[in-house]
Design a protein around this motif. Sequence first.
Motif, PDB file in Angstrom:
ATOM      1  N   VAL A 146      11.930  15.481 -13.647  1.00  0.00           N
ATOM      2  CA  VAL A 146      11.696  14.598 -12.504  1.00  0.00           C
ATOM      3  C   VAL A 146      12.864  14.698 -11.535  1.00  0.00           C
ATOM      4  O   VAL A 146      14.022  14.535 -11.928  1.00  0.00           O
ATOM      5  CB  VAL A 146      11.502  13.138 -12.957  1.00  0.00           C
ATOM      6  N   ILE A 147      12.557  14.977 -10.291  1.00  0.00           N
ATOM      7  CA  ILE A 147      13.566  15.047  -9.224  1.00  0.00           C
ATOM      8  C   ILE A 147      13.218  13.990  -8.179  1.00  0.00           C
ATOM      9  O   ILE A 147      12.139  14.036  -7.583  1.00  0.00           O
ATOM     10  CB  ILE A 147      13.601  16.441  -8.576  1.00  0.00           C
ATOM     11  N   SER A 148      14.095  13.027  -8.002  1.00  0.00           N
ATOM     12  CA  SER A 148      13.866  11.976  -7.009  1.00  0.00           C
ATOM     13  C   SER A 148      14.441  12.410  -5.667  1.00  0.00           C
ATOM     14  O   SER A 148      15.626  12.709  -5.555  1.00  0.00           O
ATOM     15  CB  SER A 148      14.528  10.663  -7.461  1.00  0.00           C
ATOM     16  N   LEU A 149      13.577  12.461  -4.682  1.00  0.00           N
ATOM     17  CA  LEU A 149      13.991  12.812  -3.329  1.00  0.00           C
ATOM     18  C   LEU A 149      14.208  11.523  -2.553  1.00  0.00           C
ATOM     19  O   LEU A 149      13.276  10.926  -2.031  1.00  0.00           O
ATOM     20  CB  LEU A 149      12.922  13.685  -2.654  1.00  0.00           C
ATOM     21  N   ASN A 150      15.445  11.072  -2.515  1.00  0.00           N
ATOM     22  CA  ASN A 150      15.750   9.793  -1.893  1.00  0.00           C
ATOM     23  C   ASN A 150      15.863   9.940  -0.375  1.00  0.00           C
ATOM     24  O   ASN A 150      16.060  11.021   0.162  1.00  0.00           O
ATOM     25  CB  ASN A 150      17.071   9.236  -2.444  1.00  0.00           C
ATOM     26  N   GLY A 151      15.778   8.820   0.295  1.00  0.00           N
ATOM     27  CA  GLY A 151      16.052   8.799   1.723  1.00  0.00           C
ATOM     28  C   GLY A 151      14.844   8.826   2.626  1.00  0.00           C
ATOM     29  O   GLY A 151      15.003   8.892   3.840  1.00  0.00           O
ATOM     30  N   MET A 152      13.624   8.785   2.079  1.00  0.00           N
ATOM     31  CA  MET A 152      12.451   8.842   2.937  1.00  0.00           C
ATOM     32  C   MET A 152      12.432   7.688   3.930  1.00  0.00           C
ATOM     33  O   MET A 152      12.294   7.892   5.139  1.00  0.00           O
ATOM     34  CB  MET A 152      11.168   8.826   2.109  1.00  0.00           C
ATOM     35  N   LEU A 153      12.578   6.474   3.421  1.00  0.00           N
ATOM     36  CA  LEU A 153      12.535   5.310   4.309  1.00  0.00           C
ATOM     37  C   LEU A 153      13.764   5.225   5.186  1.00  0.00           C
ATOM     38  O   LEU A 153      13.675   4.909   6.374  1.00  0.00           O
ATOM     39  CB  LEU A 153      12.388   4.028   3.478  1.00  0.00           C
ATOM     40  N   VAL A 154      14.926   5.508   4.616  1.00  0.00           N
ATOM     41  CA  VAL A 154      16.162   5.427   5.402  1.00  0.00           C
ATOM     42  C   VAL A 154      16.149   6.473   6.505  1.00  0.00           C
ATOM     43  O   VAL A 154      16.548   6.201   7.641  1.00  0.00           O
ATOM     44  CB  VAL A 154      17.398   5.618   4.495  1.00  0.00           C
ATOM     45  N   ARG A 155      15.661   7.661   6.192  1.00  0.00           N
ATOM     46  CA  ARG A 155      15.631   8.747   7.171  1.00  0.00           C
ATOM     47  C   ARG A 155      14.740   8.383   8.357  1.00  0.00           C
ATOM     48  O   ARG A 155      15.101   8.574   9.512  1.00  0.00           O
ATOM     49  CB  ARG A 155      15.134  10.027   6.510  1.00  0.00           C
ATOM     50  N   SER A 276       5.961   0.079  18.611  1.00  0.00           N
ATOM     51  CA  SER A 276       6.769   0.020  17.395  1.00  0.00           C
ATOM     52  C   SER A 276       5.908  -0.091  16.139  1.00  0.00           C
ATOM     53  O   SER A 276       6.167   0.567  15.130  1.00  0.00           O
ATOM     54  CB  SER A 276       7.738  -1.167  17.472  1.00  0.00           C
ATOM     55  N   ALA A 277       4.873  -0.939  16.224  1.00  0.00           N
ATOM     56  CA  ALA A 277       4.032  -1.162  15.046  1.00  0.00           C
ATOM     57  C   ALA A 277       3.172   0.045  14.712  1.00  0.00           C
ATOM     58  O   ALA A 277       2.996   0.392  13.537  1.00  0.00           O
ATOM     59  CB  ALA A 277       3.148  -2.385  15.283  1.00  0.00           C
ATOM     60  N   LEU A 278       2.635   0.709  15.733  1.00  0.00           N
ATOM     61  CA  LEU A 278       1.722   1.819  15.490  1.00  0.00           C
ATOM     62  C   LEU A 278       2.443   3.122  15.164  1.00  0.00           C
ATOM     63  O   LEU A 278       1.931   3.953  14.412  1.00  0.00           O
ATOM     64  CB  LEU A 278       0.824   2.041  16.717  1.00  0.00           C
ATOM     65  N   SER A 279       3.622   3.312  15.742  1.00  0.00           N
ATOM     66  CA  SER A 279       4.298   4.613  15.642  1.00  0.00           C
ATOM     67  C   SER A 279       5.091   4.801  14.364  1.00  0.00           C
ATOM     68  O   SER A 279       5.513   5.916  14.056  1.00  0.00           O
ATOM     69  CB  SER A 279       5.239   4.789  16.837  1.00  0.00           C
ATOM     70  N   GLY A 280       5.343   3.732  13.614  1.00  0.00           N
ATOM     71  CA  GLY A 280       6.136   3.845  12.401  1.00  0.00           C
ATOM     72  C   GLY A 280       7.559   3.374  12.555  1.00  0.00           C
ATOM     73  O   GLY A 280       8.367   3.513  11.638  1.00  0.00           O
ATOM     74  N   SER A 281       7.902   2.797  13.708  1.00  0.00           N
ATOM     75  CA  SER A 281       9.251   2.263  13.895  1.00  0.00           C
ATOM     76  C   SER A 281       9.489   1.052  13.012  1.00  0.00           C
ATOM     77  O   SER A 281      10.563   0.885  12.439  1.00  0.00           O
ATOM     78  CB  SER A 281       9.470   1.888  15.370  1.00  0.00           C
ATOM     79  N   MET A 282       8.484   0.175  12.914  1.00  0.00           N
ATOM     80  CA  MET A 282       8.603  -1.026  12.075  1.00  0.00           C
ATOM     81  C   MET A 282       8.155  -0.746  10.648  1.00  0.00           C
ATOM     82  O   MET A 282       8.849  -1.071   9.688  1.00  0.00           O
ATOM     83  CB  MET A 282       7.751  -2.153  12.663  1.00  0.00           C
ATOM     84  N   ILE A 283       6.980  -0.162  10.528  1.00  0.00           N
ATOM     85  CA  ILE A 283       6.390   0.120   9.226  1.00  0.00           C
ATOM     86  C   ILE A 283       6.128   1.624   9.155  1.00  0.00           C
ATOM     87  O   ILE A 283       5.490   2.180  10.044  1.00  0.00           O
ATOM     88  CB  ILE A 283       5.061  -0.640   9.039  1.00  0.00           C
ATOM     89  N   PRO A 284       6.630   2.315   8.138  1.00  0.00           N
ATOM     90  CA  PRO A 284       6.408   3.764   8.045  1.00  0.00           C
ATOM     91  C   PRO A 284       4.925   4.112   8.134  1.00  0.00           C
ATOM     92  O   PRO A 284       4.079   3.440   7.534  1.00  0.00           O
ATOM     93  CB  PRO A 284       6.979   4.115   6.673  1.00  0.00           C
ATOM     94  N   ARG A 285       4.600   5.155   8.875  1.00  0.00           N
ATOM     95  CA  ARG A 285       3.190   5.531   9.063  1.00  0.00           C
ATOM     96  C   ARG A 285       2.524   5.896   7.745  1.00  0.00           C
ATOM     97  O   ARG A 285       1.302   5.786   7.611  1.00  0.00           O
ATOM     98  CB  ARG A 285       3.076   6.717  10.034  1.00  0.00           C
ATOM     99  N   ILE A 286       3.307   6.334   6.780  1.00  0.00           N
ATOM    100  CA  ILE A 286       2.733   6.709   5.494  1.00  0.00           C
ATOM    101  C   ILE A 286       2.108   5.508   4.786  1.00  0.00           C
ATOM    102  O   ILE A 286       1.242   5.657   3.919  1.00  0.00           O
ATOM    103  CB  ILE A 286       3.819   7.365   4.607  1.00  0.00           C
ATOM    104  N   LEU A 287       2.535   4.288   5.147  1.00  0.00           N
ATOM    105  CA  LEU A 287       2.009   3.072   4.535  1.00  0.00           C
ATOM    106  C   LEU A 287       0.888   2.446   5.342  1.00  0.00           C
ATOM    107  O   LEU A 287       0.233   1.525   4.880  1.00  0.00           O
ATOM    108  CB  LEU A 287       3.132   2.041   4.362  1.00  0.00           C
ATOM    109  N   LEU A 288       0.675   2.910   6.564  1.00  0.00           N
ATOM    110  CA  LEU A 288      -0.334   2.326   7.435  1.00  0.00           C
ATOM    111  C   LEU A 288      -1.724   2.863   7.095  1.00  0.00           C
ATOM    112  O   LEU A 288      -1.859   3.960   6.542  1.00  0.00           O
ATOM    113  CB  LEU A 288      -0.016   2.646   8.895  1.00  0.00           C
ATOM    114  N   PRO A 289      -2.776   2.101   7.425  1.00  0.00           N
ATOM    115  CA  PRO A 289      -4.132   2.643   7.267  1.00  0.00           C
ATOM    116  C   PRO A 289      -4.285   3.932   8.063  1.00  0.00           C
ATOM    117  O   PRO A 289      -3.668   4.107   9.114  1.00  0.00           O
ATOM    118  CB  PRO A 289      -5.016   1.522   7.839  1.00  0.00           C
ATOM    119  N   THR A 290      -5.107   4.820   7.563  1.00  0.00           N
ATOM    120  CA  THR A 290      -5.261   6.127   8.195  1.00  0.00           C
ATOM    121  C   THR A 290      -5.679   6.013   9.657  1.00  0.00           C
ATOM    122  O   THR A 290      -5.185   6.763  10.508  1.00  0.00           O
ATOM    123  CB  THR A 290      -6.301   6.965   7.428  1.00  0.00           C
ATOM    124  N   SER A 291      -6.579   5.078   9.956  1.00  0.00           N
ATOM    125  CA  SER A 291      -7.052   4.927  11.332  1.00  0.00           C
ATOM    126  C   SER A 291      -5.919   4.543  12.274  1.00  0.00           C
ATOM    127  O   SER A 291      -5.831   5.031  13.404  1.00  0.00           O
ATOM    128  CB  SER A 291      -8.160   3.871  11.394  1.00  0.00           C
TER     129      SER A 291
END
Length: 345
Positions: A146-155, A276-291
């Motif tokens: 297992v290799i943990s790739l840290n920094g996704m959210l911070v990046r 901010s809300a739609l682009s991933g500035s507030m919430i990462p787009r990976i967590l947003l609904p696909t639409s």
Amino acid sequence: MITLTLAMLRSFVADRVAAILTLVAPLAFFSLIALFYRHLEATDGFRFEIAVVDESGSADARLFAEAMQSCAMQRVHVSEVRESEPGIHGVLATVHIPNGFSRSDPRVRVEAASPLPGASDAALQLVNAANARAFAVDLPAVTVQVISLNGMLVRGSAAGIALIFIMFSSASIASRSLGDDASGLQDRLRSLGISAAASTAARIVAISIIAWCQLVLTLAWAALAFQLVPGSVMALTCASFIAAVTSAAFFVALAALCGSRARFVAIAPVITLVLSALSGSMIPRILLPTSIASVGGWLFPAWAIDACSAAIDGRFDGRSIGLLTAMSVVSTLVALFVARRSVRG
């Protein structure tokens, strides 16, 4: 006092567009956040996307990859790809099947890059279940590295959070400029031989410099305090510069289109929060609904986040840089056109 209160209320509703936006803005922003939370809570909402990379090509590796896909659960989706960049395009974990893989000596490598807890555990459970289904339980247990790739959210947040404040500061300065124009600043500048176009261009340059300083300082602090050292300083410099110019040009153009400070003050916060809300500035787009994430992917803050994140990883994101450049050029042309037309009018 009653007379003064009524006068203020009449002044507020005099600009119907500004008044409506002021009242509707909380509803719109709450709806975006509520959709995000509903997406996380729904049984068919957020899913762990796991990619399988078969580097072996053997028959046993093929059986194992097919077993992983058949063992996928409701919140875990498995897809087989040739190559994968963990954390990009929704991939939270990547299972690599290396050369030499066989049922007598099953070994895999799991790279986990999840912004939420549980991705590594889900991937490990899936690997063990696939091994049992493909080769029967009496064979050796699969060995997992297992290799943990840290920094996704911070990046992503290093550029994303900075962009929120960049947009607010850009809007604030543009609003102040509208107030100065209403006080006769443009007339005084024209008497000195300075055209409206030159004044508009100067505003874009000044706001760009301020925005770039904000972004650079945030990224420098991320490198110093959170070890988010960029893999390509040149790419990050280019990405941060064009992101700052795009934000400045966009809000100067928006201010010019609004025409009045009252309308711009009502519209700018709504636009900033929605971006901010739609682009991933507030919430990462990976967590947003696909639409929502698909819409957010076509907004300039998302391009800026992608470009800066790629530069931190050591890559030059030509697509995002190109889109930011086009957006900055279009916004600048709109601002200059409106400035010239207002003078003629």
